[in-house]
Design a protein around this motif. Structure first.
Motif, PDB file in Angstrom:
ATOM      1  N   VAL A  39       0.855  -1.181   0.000  1.00  0.00           N
ATOM      2  CA  VAL A  39       0.000   0.000   0.000  1.00  0.00           C
ATOM      3  C   VAL A  39       0.896   1.237   0.000  1.00  0.00           C
ATOM      4  CG1 VAL A  39      -1.842   1.200   1.225  1.00  0.00           C
ATOM      5  CG2 VAL A  39      -1.740  -1.294   1.285  1.00  0.00           C
ATOM      6  N   HIS A  40       0.606   2.150  -0.905  1.00  0.00           N
ATOM      7  CA  HIS A  40       1.431   3.351  -1.055  1.00  0.00           C
ATOM      8  C   HIS A  40       0.641   4.412  -1.808  1.00  0.00           C
ATOM      9  CE1 HIS A  40       2.387   2.059  -5.281  1.00  0.00           C
ATOM     10  NE2 HIS A  40       2.087   0.906  -4.737  1.00  0.00           N
ATOM     11  N   GLU A  41       1.293   5.485  -2.196  1.00  0.00           N
ATOM     12  CA  GLU A  41       0.653   6.527  -2.998  1.00  0.00           C
ATOM     13  C   GLU A  41       1.366   6.657  -4.329  1.00  0.00           C
ATOM     14  OE1 GLU A  41       0.310  10.257  -0.966  1.00  0.00           O
ATOM     15  OE2 GLU A  41      -1.238   9.490   0.377  1.00  0.00           O
ATOM     16  N   VAL A  42       0.585   6.981  -5.353  1.00  0.00           N
ATOM     17  CA  VAL A  42       1.105   7.261  -6.683  1.00  0.00           C
ATOM     18  C   VAL A  42       0.552   8.629  -7.077  1.00  0.00           C
ATOM     19  CG1 VAL A  42       1.082   6.582  -9.110  1.00  0.00           C
ATOM     20  CG2 VAL A  42       1.202   4.822  -7.323  1.00  0.00           C
ATOM     21  N   ASP A  43       1.417   9.596  -7.213  1.00  0.00           N
ATOM     22  CA  ASP A  43       0.993  10.961  -7.532  1.00  0.00           C
ATOM     23  C   ASP A  43      -0.081  11.454  -6.573  1.00  0.00           C
ATOM     24  OD1 ASP A  43       2.766  11.035  -9.707  1.00  0.00           O
ATOM     25  OD2 ASP A  43       1.267  10.146 -11.045  1.00  0.00           O
ATOM     26  N   ASP A  44       0.165  11.250  -5.281  1.00  0.00           N
ATOM     27  CA  ASP A  44      -0.747  11.667  -4.205  1.00  0.00           C
ATOM     28  C   ASP A  44      -2.099  10.957  -4.244  1.00  0.00           C
ATOM     29  OD1 ASP A  44       1.101  13.456  -3.064  1.00  0.00           O
ATOM     30  OD2 ASP A  44       0.542  14.991  -4.534  1.00  0.00           O
ATOM     31  N   ARG A  45      -2.172   9.808  -4.889  1.00  0.00           N
ATOM     32  CA  ARG A  45      -3.395   9.000  -4.928  1.00  0.00           C
ATOM     33  C   ARG A  45      -3.124   7.677  -4.224  1.00  0.00           C
ATOM     34  NH1 ARG A  45      -5.419   8.579 -10.984  1.00  0.00           N
ATOM     35  NH2 ARG A  45      -7.252   7.706  -9.938  1.00  0.00           N
ATOM     36  N   PRO A  46      -4.081   7.183  -3.423  1.00  0.00           N
ATOM     37  CA  PRO A  46      -3.884   5.904  -2.743  1.00  0.00           C
ATOM     38  C   PRO A  46      -3.850   4.761  -3.748  1.00  0.00           C
ATOM     39  CG  PRO A  46      -6.143   6.645  -2.463  1.00  0.00           C
ATOM     40  CD  PRO A  46      -5.406   7.755  -3.150  1.00  0.00           C
ATOM     41  N   ALA A  47      -2.946   3.812  -3.482  1.00  0.00           N
ATOM     42  CA  ALA A  47      -2.776   2.706  -4.416  1.00  0.00           C
ATOM     43  C   ALA A  47      -2.331   1.454  -3.674  1.00  0.00           C
ATOM     44  CB  ALA A  47      -1.741   3.072  -5.472  1.00  0.00           C
ATOM     45  N   VAL A  48      -2.528   0.316  -4.343  1.00  0.00           N
ATOM     46  CA  VAL A  48      -2.030  -0.953  -3.836  1.00  0.00           C
ATOM     47  C   VAL A  48      -1.365  -1.687  -4.992  1.00  0.00           C
ATOM     48  CG1 VAL A  48      -4.223  -2.197  -4.220  1.00  0.00           C
ATOM     49  CG2 VAL A  48      -2.579  -3.051  -2.532  1.00  0.00           C
ATOM     50  N   THR A  49      -0.229  -2.288  -4.713  1.00  0.00           N
ATOM     51  CA  THR A  49       0.466  -3.099  -5.696  1.00  0.00           C
ATOM     52  C   THR A  49       0.228  -4.561  -5.345  1.00  0.00           C
ATOM     53  OG1 THR A  49       2.103  -1.386  -6.110  1.00  0.00           O
ATOM     54  CG2 THR A  49       2.727  -3.638  -6.689  1.00  0.00           C
ATOM     55  N   LEU A  50      -0.199  -5.326  -6.370  1.00  0.00           N
ATOM     56  CA  LEU A  50      -0.607  -6.716  -6.168  1.00  0.00           C
ATOM     57  C   LEU A  50       0.040  -7.612  -7.211  1.00  0.00           C
ATOM     58  CD1 LEU A  50      -4.388  -5.927  -5.669  1.00  0.00           C
ATOM     59  CD2 LEU A  50      -2.764  -6.558  -3.871  1.00  0.00           C
ATOM     60  N   LYS A  51       0.193  -8.875  -6.857  1.00  0.00           N
ATOM     61  CA  LYS A  51       0.784  -9.872  -7.751  1.00  0.00           C
ATOM     62  C   LYS A  51      -0.316 -10.615  -8.501  1.00  0.00           C
ATOM     63  CE  LYS A  51       4.389 -13.299  -7.934  1.00  0.00           C
ATOM     64  NZ  LYS A  51       5.435 -13.994  -7.211  1.00  0.00           N
ATOM     65  N   SER A  52      -0.028 -10.977  -9.748  1.00  0.00           N
ATOM     66  CA  SER A  52      -0.967 -11.778 -10.535  1.00  0.00           C
ATOM     67  C   SER A  52      -0.187 -12.571 -11.576  1.00  0.00           C
ATOM     68  CB  SER A  52      -2.002 -10.877 -11.223  1.00  0.00           C
ATOM     69  OG  SER A  52      -1.388 -10.117 -12.250  1.00  0.00           O
ATOM     70  N   THR A  53      -0.907 -13.364 -12.320  1.00  0.00           N
ATOM     71  CA  THR A  53      -0.281 -14.032 -13.453  1.00  0.00           C
ATOM     72  C   THR A  53       0.023 -12.978 -14.514  1.00  0.00           C
ATOM     73  OG1 THR A  53      -2.368 -14.446 -14.575  1.00  0.00           O
ATOM     74  CG2 THR A  53      -1.597 -16.152 -13.027  1.00  0.00           C
ATOM     75  N   PRO A  54       0.982 -13.222 -15.381  1.00  0.00           N
ATOM     76  CA  PRO A  54       1.253 -12.259 -16.451  1.00  0.00           C
ATOM     77  C   PRO A  54       0.024 -11.997 -17.332  1.00  0.00           C
ATOM     78  CG  PRO A  54       3.102 -13.763 -16.241  1.00  0.00           C
ATOM     79  CD  PRO A  54       1.996 -14.297 -15.347  1.00  0.00           C
ATOM     80  N   ALA A  55      -0.762 -13.036 -17.594  1.00  0.00           N
ATOM     81  CA  ALA A  55      -1.952 -12.866 -18.443  1.00  0.00           C
ATOM     82  C   ALA A  55      -2.982 -11.939 -17.780  1.00  0.00           C
ATOM     83  CB  ALA A  55      -2.581 -14.222 -18.744  1.00  0.00           C
ATOM     84  N   LEU A  56      -3.211 -12.124 -16.482  1.00  0.00           N
ATOM     85  CA  LEU A  56      -4.162 -11.257 -15.777  1.00  0.00           C
ATOM     86  C   LEU A  56      -3.625  -9.834 -15.705  1.00  0.00           C
ATOM     87  CD1 LEU A  56      -6.775 -10.764 -14.248  1.00  0.00           C
ATOM     88  CD2 LEU A  56      -5.634 -11.597 -12.170  1.00  0.00           C
ATOM     89  N   ALA A  57      -2.345  -9.679 -15.453  1.00  0.00           N
ATOM     90  CA  ALA A  57      -1.742  -8.337 -15.406  1.00  0.00           C
ATOM     91  C   ALA A  57      -1.953  -7.613 -16.737  1.00  0.00           C
ATOM     92  CB  ALA A  57      -0.266  -8.432 -15.065  1.00  0.00           C
ATOM     93  N   ASP A  58      -1.688  -8.298 -17.839  1.00  0.00           N
ATOM     94  CA  ASP A  58      -1.876  -7.689 -19.165  1.00  0.00           C
ATOM     95  C   ASP A  58      -3.329  -7.310 -19.394  1.00  0.00           C
ATOM     96  OD1 ASP A  58       0.812  -7.925 -19.780  1.00  0.00           O
ATOM     97  OD2 ASP A  58       0.549  -9.780 -20.950  1.00  0.00           O
ATOM     98  N   LEU A  59      -4.248  -8.192 -19.055  1.00  0.00           N
ATOM     99  CA  LEU A  59      -5.676  -7.933 -19.248  1.00  0.00           C
ATOM    100  C   LEU A  59      -6.128  -6.724 -18.431  1.00  0.00           C
ATOM    101  CD1 LEU A  59      -8.418  -8.866 -20.428  1.00  0.00           C
ATOM    102  CD2 LEU A  59      -8.688 -10.229 -18.359  1.00  0.00           C
ATOM    103  N   LEU A  60      -5.738  -6.678 -17.174  1.00  0.00           N
ATOM    104  CA  LEU A  60      -6.136  -5.560 -16.305  1.00  0.00           C
ATOM    105  C   LEU A  60      -5.612  -4.235 -16.837  1.00  0.00           C
ATOM    106  CD1 LEU A  60      -5.494  -7.191 -12.836  1.00  0.00           C
ATOM    107  CD2 LEU A  60      -7.728  -6.506 -13.747  1.00  0.00           C
TER     108      LEU A  60
END
Length: 109
Positions: A39-60
């Motif tokens: 959990v962190h911020e990206v350009d002053d916006r709340p964000a979460v970094t999550l793991k997935s399969t490469p296929a799901l990452a590409d689709l998202l």
């Protein structure tokens, strides 16, 4: 979704622990010392970094402008989701659960 709700959901996972990563100004959530959410911020916006399969990452990333490659982790598997974006809470909860499963599967592989 807000950060408090996200952290509560993550910390409800059996064995979940929070670790602050000062260099990245992030709170890492781990189970059995395996990272599954950050959990962190990206350009002053709340964000979460999550793991997935490469296929799901590409689709998202193709379908949602609020999902981008992670800044500090392997971009093939890790995506950053803006919490104040267009994804519904239910979608973010699903991605958290999928991230936990993916992270734990990697540990045993």
């Amino acid at each position: 979704m807000n950060v408090s709700d996200l952290l509560s959901y993550c910390m409800d996972k059996p064995g979940a622990e929070q670790v602050v990563h000062n260099d990245w100004k992030a709170t890492q959530i781990k189970v059995d010392d395996v990272l599954f959410a950050m959990v962190h911020e990206v350009d002053d916006r709340p964000a979460v970094t999550l793991k997935s399969t490469p296929a799901l990452a590409d689709l998202l990333r193709e379908k949602h402008s609020d999902v981008v490659p992670a800044a500090h982790l392997n971009k093939t598997h890790w995506s950053t989701v803006l919490l104040d974006g267009s994804l519904k809470d239910s979608q973010i909860y699903y991605l958290i659960d999928a991230s936990l499963q993916q992270a734990l599967a990697t540990r045993t592989a």
